[in-house]
Design a protein around this motif. Structure first.
Motif, PDB file in Angstrom:
ATOM      1  N   ARG A   9      43.036 -21.600 -79.331  1.00 27.83           N
ATOM      2  CA  ARG A   9      43.335 -21.849 -77.933  1.00 27.83           C
ATOM      3  C   ARG A   9      44.829 -22.063 -77.757  1.00 27.83           C
ATOM      4  O   ARG A   9      45.536 -22.478 -78.644  1.00 27.83           O
ATOM      5  CB  ARG A   9      42.556 -23.063 -77.428  1.00 27.83           C
ATOM      6  CG  ARG A   9      41.049 -22.856 -77.581  1.00 27.83           C
ATOM      7  CD  ARG A   9      40.305 -23.945 -76.837  1.00 27.83           C
ATOM      8  NE  ARG A   9      38.874 -23.819 -77.057  1.00 27.83           N
ATOM      9  CZ  ARG A   9      38.091 -22.981 -76.416  1.00 27.83           C
ATOM     10  NH1 ARG A   9      38.590 -22.182 -75.506  1.00 27.83           N
ATOM     11  NH2 ARG A   9      36.801 -22.931 -76.674  1.00 27.83           N
ATOM     12  N   THR A  16      51.169 -24.275 -64.537  1.00 28.91           N
ATOM     13  CA  THR A  16      50.810 -23.913 -63.178  1.00 28.91           C
ATOM     14  C   THR A  16      51.931 -24.267 -62.226  1.00 28.91           C
ATOM     15  O   THR A  16      52.530 -25.330 -62.330  1.00 28.91           O
ATOM     16  CB  THR A  16      49.532 -24.663 -62.749  1.00 28.91           C
ATOM     17  OG1 THR A  16      48.539 -24.475 -63.746  1.00 28.91           O
ATOM     18  CG2 THR A  16      49.030 -24.142 -61.420  1.00 28.91           C
ATOM     19  N   ARG A  82      40.442 -26.026 -66.508  1.00 24.28           N
ATOM     20  CA  ARG A  82      39.439 -25.454 -65.604  1.00 24.28           C
ATOM     21  C   ARG A  82      38.880 -24.127 -66.086  1.00 24.28           C
ATOM     22  O   ARG A  82      37.745 -23.774 -65.757  1.00 24.28           O
ATOM     23  CB  ARG A  82      40.039 -25.290 -64.210  1.00 24.28           C
ATOM     24  CG  ARG A  82      41.257 -24.395 -64.144  1.00 24.28           C
ATOM     25  CD  ARG A  82      41.858 -24.375 -62.746  1.00 24.28           C
ATOM     26  NE  ARG A  82      43.130 -23.672 -62.702  1.00 24.28           N
ATOM     27  CZ  ARG A  82      43.872 -23.567 -61.610  1.00 24.28           C
ATOM     28  NH1 ARG A  82      43.454 -24.100 -60.480  1.00 24.28           N
ATOM     29  NH2 ARG A  82      45.020 -22.933 -61.646  1.00 24.28           N
ATOM     30  N   ARG A  83      39.636 -23.366 -66.870  1.00 26.09           N
ATOM     31  CA  ARG A  83      39.145 -22.052 -67.294  1.00 26.09           C
ATOM     32  C   ARG A  83      38.112 -22.173 -68.411  1.00 26.09           C
ATOM     33  O   ARG A  83      37.044 -21.549 -68.347  1.00 26.09           O
ATOM     34  CB  ARG A  83      40.315 -21.186 -67.777  1.00 26.09           C
ATOM     35  CG  ARG A  83      39.882 -19.747 -68.102  1.00 26.09           C
ATOM     36  CD  ARG A  83      41.026 -18.942 -68.667  1.00 26.09           C
ATOM     37  NE  ARG A  83      41.428 -19.461 -69.985  1.00 26.09           N
ATOM     38  CZ  ARG A  83      42.406 -18.927 -70.714  1.00 26.09           C
ATOM     39  NH1 ARG A  83      43.109 -17.913 -70.250  1.00 26.09           N
ATOM     40  NH2 ARG A  83      42.715 -19.445 -71.881  1.00 26.09           N
ATOM     41  N   ASP A  84      38.411 -22.988 -69.443  1.00 23.64           N
ATOM     42  CA  ASP A  84      37.543 -23.054 -70.616  1.00 23.64           C
ATOM     43  C   ASP A  84      36.474 -24.138 -70.526  1.00 23.64           C
ATOM     44  O   ASP A  84      35.518 -24.122 -71.300  1.00 23.64           O
ATOM     45  CB  ASP A  84      38.390 -23.281 -71.877  1.00 23.64           C
ATOM     46  CG  ASP A  84      39.328 -22.112 -72.167  1.00 23.64           C
ATOM     47  OD1 ASP A  84      38.904 -20.961 -71.926  1.00 23.64           O
ATOM     48  OD2 ASP A  84      40.457 -22.346 -72.611  1.00 23.64           O
ATOM     49  N   PRO A  86      34.992 -25.363 -67.209  1.00 25.61           N
ATOM     50  CA  PRO A  86      34.996 -25.448 -65.736  1.00 25.61           C
ATOM     51  C   PRO A  86      34.127 -26.566 -65.183  1.00 25.61           C
ATOM     52  O   PRO A  86      34.535 -27.257 -64.242  1.00 25.61           O
ATOM     53  CB  PRO A  86      34.504 -24.067 -65.297  1.00 25.61           C
ATOM     54  CG  PRO A  86      33.755 -23.525 -66.476  1.00 25.61           C
ATOM     55  CD  PRO A  86      34.443 -24.077 -67.679  1.00 25.61           C
ATOM     56  N   THR A 156      37.844 -28.066 -75.389  1.00 24.53           N
ATOM     57  CA  THR A 156      38.897 -27.044 -75.364  1.00 24.53           C
ATOM     58  C   THR A 156      40.052 -27.342 -76.313  1.00 24.53           C
ATOM     59  O   THR A 156      40.869 -26.465 -76.585  1.00 24.53           O
ATOM     60  CB  THR A 156      39.487 -26.935 -73.948  1.00 24.53           C
ATOM     61  OG1 THR A 156      40.083 -28.184 -73.592  1.00 24.53           O
ATOM     62  CG2 THR A 156      38.411 -26.587 -72.933  1.00 24.53           C
TER      63      THR A 156
END
Length: 220
Positions: A9, A16, A82-84, A86, A156
């Motif tokens: 990862r 962001t 949030r992606r891995d 959610p 994550t």
């Protein structure tokens, strides 16, 4: 700049832009500030008690600000998770919002009490039950927000596995008195005052450790 963590990862210190990025850039400071404010609130009865009639009017806003700070720190973790993860990240975001809103209400109630007493010269009885309900909502959002983001962090390994463990540990510790208080609505159960104080003390140092870990990661 993105970095590899254990596994495959990718971790970064600020990934962001825009509104989310503002929180992400300040998440370490938010956790450090939250822990410091909790410790300050614990000392406020001793420090200001001899000088004011209502030391709670000082301590409660400090607790409210501490919860607002940790909510901001949790929001700063969300973009990276949030992606891995959610579902747990979204749950944590909801709990952080609950904690932050309740903290804002707590600060407003304490400010209203101060204005009534110091400015208007009135001394009404504080709305104890309202304070209890707001405090419980604030504590529940705090505890379960830490838990949810701790689970997301461990899944994550972002931003680091250490941060995930610290968040999970803090959430577990603080959830004990929260769950006992919630059970009080359906059974004759209540968390002893010393357990709440002890949990707050432990979690204060826990979130400070989260802040230092995040700051060290950013500096690396």
């Amino acid at each position: 700049m993105p970095r590899r963590t254990g596994g495959n990862r990718v971790s970064s210190t600020a990934t962001t832009g825009g509104w989310w990025g503002w929180f992400e850039d300040r998440r370490a400071l938010a956790f450090l500030l939250s822990g410091a404010l909790v410790l300050a609130s614990g000392l406020s009865p001793v420090v200001v008690g001899p000088f004011v009639d209502r030391p709670w009017a000082v301590g409660l806003p400090l607790v409210g600000l501490a919860v607002l700070a940790v909510a901001a720190g949790l929001v700063g973790l969300y973009p990276q998770l949030r992606r891995d993860a959610p579902w747990s990240a979204r749950a944590g975001l909801v709990f952080a919002a609950v904690a932050g809103f309740a903290a804002a209400v707590m600060i407003a109630l304490a400010a209203a009490g101060y204005v009534s007493d110091a400015v208007l010269g009135q001394n009404p009885e504080p709305p104890i039950q309202l304070f209890k309900n707001v405090s419980l909502a604030m504590a529940a959002g705090y505890a379960f927000g830490l838990l949810a983001f701790g689970i997301a962090g461990l899944r994550t390994e972002l931003p680091t596995r250490t941060v995930g463990r610290l968040l999970l540990a803090g959430g577990l510790v603080f959830s004990v008195p929260v769950v006992l208080e919630l059970l009080g609505f359906v059974a004759d159960v209540a968390a002893p005052a010393w357990t709440v104080f002890l949990a707050m003390l432990i979690v204060a140092f826990d979130v400070i450790a989260v802040g230092y870990s995040l700051r060290s990661r950013a500096g690396a």
